[in-house]
Write an enzyme that holds these catalytic residues in place. Sequence first.
Site, PDB file in Angstrom:
ATOM      1  CG  HIS A  29       9.362  47.815 108.114  1.00 41.08           C
ATOM      2  ND1 HIS A  29       8.140  48.414 108.188  1.00 41.08           N
ATOM      3  CD2 HIS A  29       9.686  47.496 109.393  1.00 41.08           C
ATOM      4  CE1 HIS A  29       7.741  48.466 109.449  1.00 41.08           C
ATOM      5  NE2 HIS A  29       8.674  47.919 110.208  1.00 41.08           N
ATOM      6  CG  ASP A 129       6.518  49.494 105.487  1.00 43.65           C
ATOM      7  OD1 ASP A 129       5.917  50.455 104.967  1.00 43.65           O
ATOM      8  OD2 ASP A 129       7.546  49.643 106.157  1.00 43.65           O
ATOM      9  CG  HIS A 377      15.564  43.934 119.233  1.00 47.71           C
ATOM     10  ND1 HIS A 377      15.821  42.938 118.331  1.00 47.71           N
ATOM     11  CD2 HIS A 377      15.057  44.958 118.499  1.00 47.71           C
ATOM     12  CE1 HIS A 377      15.499  43.338 117.106  1.00 47.71           C
ATOM     13  NE2 HIS A 377      15.032  44.557 117.184  1.00 47.71           N
ATOM     14  CB  SER A 382      15.466  39.204 115.624  1.00 41.65           C
ATOM     15  OG  SER A 382      16.261  40.242 115.088  1.00 41.65           O
ATOM     16  CD  GLU A 401       6.029  44.561 116.836  1.00 40.93           C
ATOM     17  OE1 GLU A 401       6.639  45.650 116.955  1.00 40.93           O
ATOM     18  OE2 GLU A 401       6.230  43.781 115.907  1.00 40.93           O
TER      19      GLU A 401
HETATM   20  N1  UDP Z   1      20.337  42.337 111.274  1.00 38.17           N
HETATM   21  C1  UDP Z   1      21.525  41.828 110.806  1.00 38.17           C
HETATM   22  N2  UDP Z   1      22.671  42.089 111.498  1.00 38.17           N
HETATM   23  C2  UDP Z   1      22.693  42.817 112.653  1.00 38.17           C
HETATM   24  C3  UDP Z   1      21.471  43.317 113.138  1.00 38.17           C
HETATM   25  C4  UDP Z   1      20.308  43.061 112.437  1.00 38.17           C
HETATM   26  O1  UDP Z   1      21.559  41.157 109.770  1.00 38.17           O
HETATM   27  O2  UDP Z   1      23.763  43.001 113.222  1.00 38.17           O
HETATM   28  C5  UDP Z   1      19.087  42.073 110.520  1.00 38.17           C
HETATM   29  C6  UDP Z   1      18.315  40.919 111.133  1.00 38.17           C
HETATM   30  O3  UDP Z   1      18.755  39.698 110.575  1.00 38.17           O
HETATM   31  C7  UDP Z   1      16.879  41.260 110.783  1.00 38.17           C
HETATM   32  C8  UDP Z   1      16.861  42.772 110.712  1.00 38.17           C
HETATM   33  O4  UDP Z   1      18.216  43.183 110.577  1.00 38.17           O
HETATM   34  O5  UDP Z   1      16.525  40.717 109.521  1.00 38.17           O
HETATM   35  C9  UDP Z   1      16.278  43.399 111.970  1.00 38.17           C
HETATM   36  O6  UDP Z   1      14.909  43.254 111.983  1.00 38.17           O
HETATM   37  P1  UDP Z   1      14.077  43.039 113.324  1.00 38.17           P
HETATM   38  O7  UDP Z   1      12.649  42.971 112.937  1.00 38.17           O
HETATM   39  O8  UDP Z   1      14.625  41.897 114.080  1.00 38.17           O
HETATM   40  O9  UDP Z   1      14.379  44.317 114.197  1.00 38.17           O
HETATM   41  P2  UDP Z   1      14.406  45.884 113.906  1.00 38.17           P
HETATM   42  O10 UDP Z   1      15.766  46.164 113.428  1.00 38.17           O
HETATM   43  O11 UDP Z   1      13.342  46.180 112.894  1.00 38.17           O
HETATM   44  O12 UDP Z   1      14.149  46.462 115.260  1.00 38.17           O
END
Ligand code: UDP
Length: 488
Positions: A29, A129, A377, A382, A401
């Site tokens: 977020h 958000d 995931h 991502s 989601e």
């Molecule tokens: N991210 C990263 N390195 C990691 C894991 C995640 O930089 O090892 C960053 C990724 O680039 C993204 C965010 O963390 O910008 C994760 O957001 P996403 O919406 O994909 O998944 P969430 O973590 O919210 O489930």
Amino acid sequence: ISAMGDEQSLMSQQQKPHITVLSSPGMGHVTPLIELARRLIVDHGFQVTVLAITTDAPPAQVQLLNNPSLPSDLHVVHLPQVDVSSTDSGDGPAGVVPRLLYIVQETLRSLRSVLISLQRPLSRALIVDPFCIEALETATDLSIPTYLFLTGSASFLALTMYFPTIHAAQVGRDYSNIGDKVCIPGCKPLWLDDLVPELLIPQLLNLSNRVPVLKGVLVNTWEELEPVTLSAFKENPFFLRVPSPPTYPIGPLTKIDTEPVASTESNLLKWLEKQPPESVVYVSFGSGGTLSAEQMTELAFGLELSGKRFLWVARPPSQANASASFFETGCDDARDPASFLPDGFLDRTRELGVVTLSWAPQVAVLRHPSVAGFVTHCGWNSVLESIVHGVAMITWPLYAEQKMNATMLVDEGVAVRIKKLQVEQDGKRIAGRREIETAVRMVMEGEEGKRMRQRARELQSSAVSALSHDGLSSGCLTRLGNKWRDGG
Ligand code: UDP
Ligand code: UDP
């Protein structure tokens, strides 16, 4: 001279129109909201206050907010810490969301006084958000127009807006009378199985009920990625009839690659430098996703069997089958990966891959020419980061989601799904090593893989044009900026 400089900067701060942005903790977020703030400052001449929720903030968030390359008109205000001793650790999807909502709710008790005390002109807008939607009432009380920045897809926004209709049609928590598909007017049908009811329902209804009162919804998507849903918002009688605010597709806003990388992270990039073009598959489950021990073993063997080079962010396994523990993110875990990976795996794959325990500089990895595939995931950030770097995906949704996102990517032709098999003993479903091997090979080699990467590159160029000076997403943000500047 210095005093004059201060005076000038004070004057310019009094003159520049002011926007406030509020984000729940967690990289998924904070990252797109910071990118939005950056654009409002650099391209549209605003000053932006970012209200940061500091309780449970992962180290990566602290690093992002302290990044010296952020523009000087971005002011970070850290909201006071709250006591979380009465909540559980948030391990597993069932624990994460209630804890997050509790933190937001407790933190927002100080919102009114913080908004009043900001030493800047009154905000032209408050952008929140989805987890911070509760700020709406306070902001409305202070006559600050509130906008939602939906850090997910337009399809997820359509579901949010349609949700009260579905909710009214079902009995209790049983949605099976709806059938196996949810048909939102004007949109592509969604699979009921993709909606993860146990996670989405209470939270979604809360959001759905507030959407009609918002001044607008910004969505991190663009016309070419979700043309059907975005036209439904503009043209379908259902969306014209239900009280819904204007929607602004302004994406894809993703992290720009200006952050200093830690030394362990730079070793990963050095390793990538030595690999041939389009030879590496990147494996990561977002800022908090973890797998069960059993699933980690299958994944390790699957990668090994594929024979492909890999860069794997392998967090220690969770107790639950698949879970999220956002609050451990970015910590340097001292545990030895050999303790939870199959015997000899690290030795056998020494020439093939690298494993990191906590965090990879994902954007730098995805844009590296050696990387051609991403086991993901399907968190929305991502997904966007993969698309804007033309990388094809292997979908492995875990919570929220993400299954919806996975289905969309497969339908778009930029991803392959891993089949999950029922494990006989305990009825759990896990992805087996052979299925993983097959999916990895499919993306990394052969005609199908080539087609997926080609489609990803087509979407990548549509993203570039959406964000170009006269692109549709830029135009949307310009319209909003003008509206805020004119006080509309
Ligand atoms: N991210 C990263 N390195 C990691 C894991 C995640 O930089 O090892 C960053 C990724 O680039 C993204 C965010 O963390 O910008 C994760 O957001 P996403 O919406 O994909 O998944 P969430 O973590 O919210 O489930
Ligand atoms: N799924 C997918 N890609 C994957 C794994 C799962 O798209 O790599 C989707 C797919 O629709 C599958 C569904 O997720 O049928 C169920 O997966 P899972 O077993 O994880 O969830 P559960 O049925 O236990 O809720």
